[in-house]
Design a protein around this motif. Structure first.
Motif, PDB file in Angstrom:
ATOM      1  N   TYR A 155      39.169 -51.565  40.381  1.00 44.06           N
ATOM      2  CA  TYR A 155      37.846 -51.395  40.997  1.00 44.06           C
ATOM      3  C   TYR A 155      36.752 -51.957  40.098  1.00 44.06           C
ATOM      4  N   ILE A 156      36.807 -51.654  38.816  1.00 43.87           N
ATOM      5  CA  ILE A 156      35.796 -52.139  37.868  1.00 43.87           C
ATOM      6  C   ILE A 156      35.832 -53.661  37.788  1.00 43.87           C
ATOM      7  N   LEU A 157      37.034 -54.237  37.754  1.00 47.66           N
ATOM      8  CA  LEU A 157      37.162 -55.690  37.669  1.00 47.66           C
ATOM      9  C   LEU A 157      36.616 -56.379  38.920  1.00 47.66           C
ATOM     10  N   VAL A 158      36.914 -55.827  40.094  1.00 44.90           N
ATOM     11  CA  VAL A 158      36.397 -56.417  41.333  1.00 44.90           C
ATOM     12  C   VAL A 158      34.869 -56.312  41.380  1.00 44.90           C
ATOM     13  N   LYS A 159      34.345 -55.183  40.969  1.00 44.35           N
ATOM     14  CA  LYS A 159      32.888 -55.013  40.946  1.00 44.35           C
ATOM     15  C   LYS A 159      32.245 -56.044  40.019  1.00 44.35           C
ATOM     16  N   ALA A 160      32.865 -56.279  38.875  1.00 40.76           N
ATOM     17  CA  ALA A 160      32.345 -57.275  37.936  1.00 40.76           C
ATOM     18  C   ALA A 160      32.382 -58.669  38.554  1.00 40.76           C
ATOM     19  N   MET A 161      33.495 -59.003  39.229  1.00 39.47           N
ATOM     20  CA  MET A 161      33.602 -60.317  39.880  1.00 39.47           C
ATOM     21  C   MET A 161      32.528 -60.499  40.943  1.00 39.47           C
ATOM     22  N   LEU A 162      32.268 -59.447  41.714  1.00 40.33           N
ATOM     23  CA  LEU A 162      31.252 -59.520  42.758  1.00 40.33           C
ATOM     24  C   LEU A 162      29.868 -59.739  42.158  1.00 40.33           C
ATOM     25  N   TYR A 163      29.578 -59.037  41.068  1.00 40.96           N
ATOM     26  CA  TYR A 163      28.280 -59.214  40.404  1.00 40.96           C
ATOM     27  C   TYR A 163      28.129 -60.628  39.865  1.00 40.96           C
ATOM     28  N   VAL A 164      29.158 -61.137  39.218  1.00 39.52           N
ATOM     29  CA  VAL A 164      29.079 -62.487  38.654  1.00 39.52           C
ATOM     30  C   VAL A 164      28.841 -63.508  39.757  1.00 39.52           C
ATOM     31  N   LYS A 165      29.618 -63.411  40.844  1.00 36.19           N
ATOM     32  CA  LYS A 165      29.437 -64.346  41.961  1.00 36.19           C
ATOM     33  C   LYS A 165      28.016 -64.262  42.505  1.00 36.19           C
TER      34      LYS A 165
END
Length: 292
Positions: free
Chosen positions: A256-266
């Protein structure tokens, strides 16, 4: 009753009426003989949609159609569940109102499910207005697949695709989504915490975990005006929210944390590009997307 077709209307009565016309043009006998029913959930449009749809039904003396006036727009998933509660069919077909049915493939889908009792969910082939096939089935959004999605790799068939023969898949697109009603009820339908988008993948994910199988069926022709019932900005924001909810519900906290980080970066990359190029769509869309 063999099949209940469920469609949601929200401020697009012209699309809904076109969908109704295409269904009754091809399947009038099935409606007349009580094999099919159509359930329209008017999802709190706050315009003249309900009046226009009811006028259409009365004018054409349409049979086996029910309109549910849901006075508040509580999302696509909940709207579908409301329609399903009223359904009498052995099978449910969730059909977007921005579709035009072009052949008798829905009957073939029903016959296929009758002959193959191990098939719980069956998705059909969708096409663009110009006749190009839309990718109508997909792989579950693992971390790697989510990464590919955010890079736009779905355009190249790396996540979503269609097949030339009946194929078992992870999930099928909700624009044309057939399911056994007893299985739908066992799984408590779509997750109503998902407003719109991702709800189809999430339901197929729960179905697979419970031992039910999902297949893609190519022998049907349905034109789908992709995002005809919503906007691109709305879709991006709700895909972001849906992905985060899916990971919080079904995957580990680290994922969950990794996906949230990916979404923020994008999102921040898109916003930066939007500022540099003065592209208001990018800045507005992705600001909305990260308002979790």
């Amino acid at each position: 009753m063999m099949l209940s077709i469920i469609s949601i209307n929200y401020k697009k009565s012209h699309l809904t009426i076109n969908c109704i016309d295409s269904l009754y043009k091809l399947y009038n006998d099935d409606f007349e003989k009580n094999k099919f029913e159509l359930i329209i959930v008017e999802n709190g449009s706050e315009d003249d949609s309900l009046d226009f749809i009811n006028i259409k039904i009365a004018k054409d003396s349409i049979k086996n159609i029910k309109v549910i006036n849901n006075k508040k727009n509580e999302g696509f998933a909940k709207g579908c569940n409301i329609g399903a509660k009223e359904a009498k069919g052995k099978y449910l077909l969730f059909l977007n109102n921005d579709t035009t049915v072009m052949d008798k493939g829905i009957v073939r889908m029903v016959e296929y499910m009758d002959k193959n009792i191990d098939v719980s969910i069956l998705g059909g082939q969708l096409t663009n207005v110009n006749g190009e096939k839309q990718s109508s089935a997909g792989k579950f959004y693992t971390l790697f697949n989510t990464f590919l999605l955010l890079l736009g790799m779905q355009k190249f068939g790396l996540i979503d695709k269609s097949f030339n023969k009946v194929t078992e898949v992870d999930w099928v697109k909700g624009a044309m989504f057939m399911m056994r009603k007893d299985v739908f009820d066992k799984l408590s339908g779509f997750d109503e915490k998902i407003f719109m988008y991702i709800e189809d993948m999430e339901l197929c994910y729960r179905a697979k975990k419970a031992g039910f199988r999902t297949f893609f069926y190519p022998d049907v022709s349905v034109i789908h005006q992709d995002q005809g019932s919503s906007s691109r900005s709305f879709a991006v924001a709700n895909i972001y929210k849906g992905l985060l909810y899916f990971y919080k519900k079904h995957r580990s906290n680290m994922e969950y944390i990794l996906v949230k980080a990916m979404l923020y970066v994008k999102a921040y990359v898109a916003i930066t590009i939007g500022y540099i190029t003065r592209n208001k769509y990018l800045t507005t869309t992705f600001r909305q997307a990260i308002q979790f």
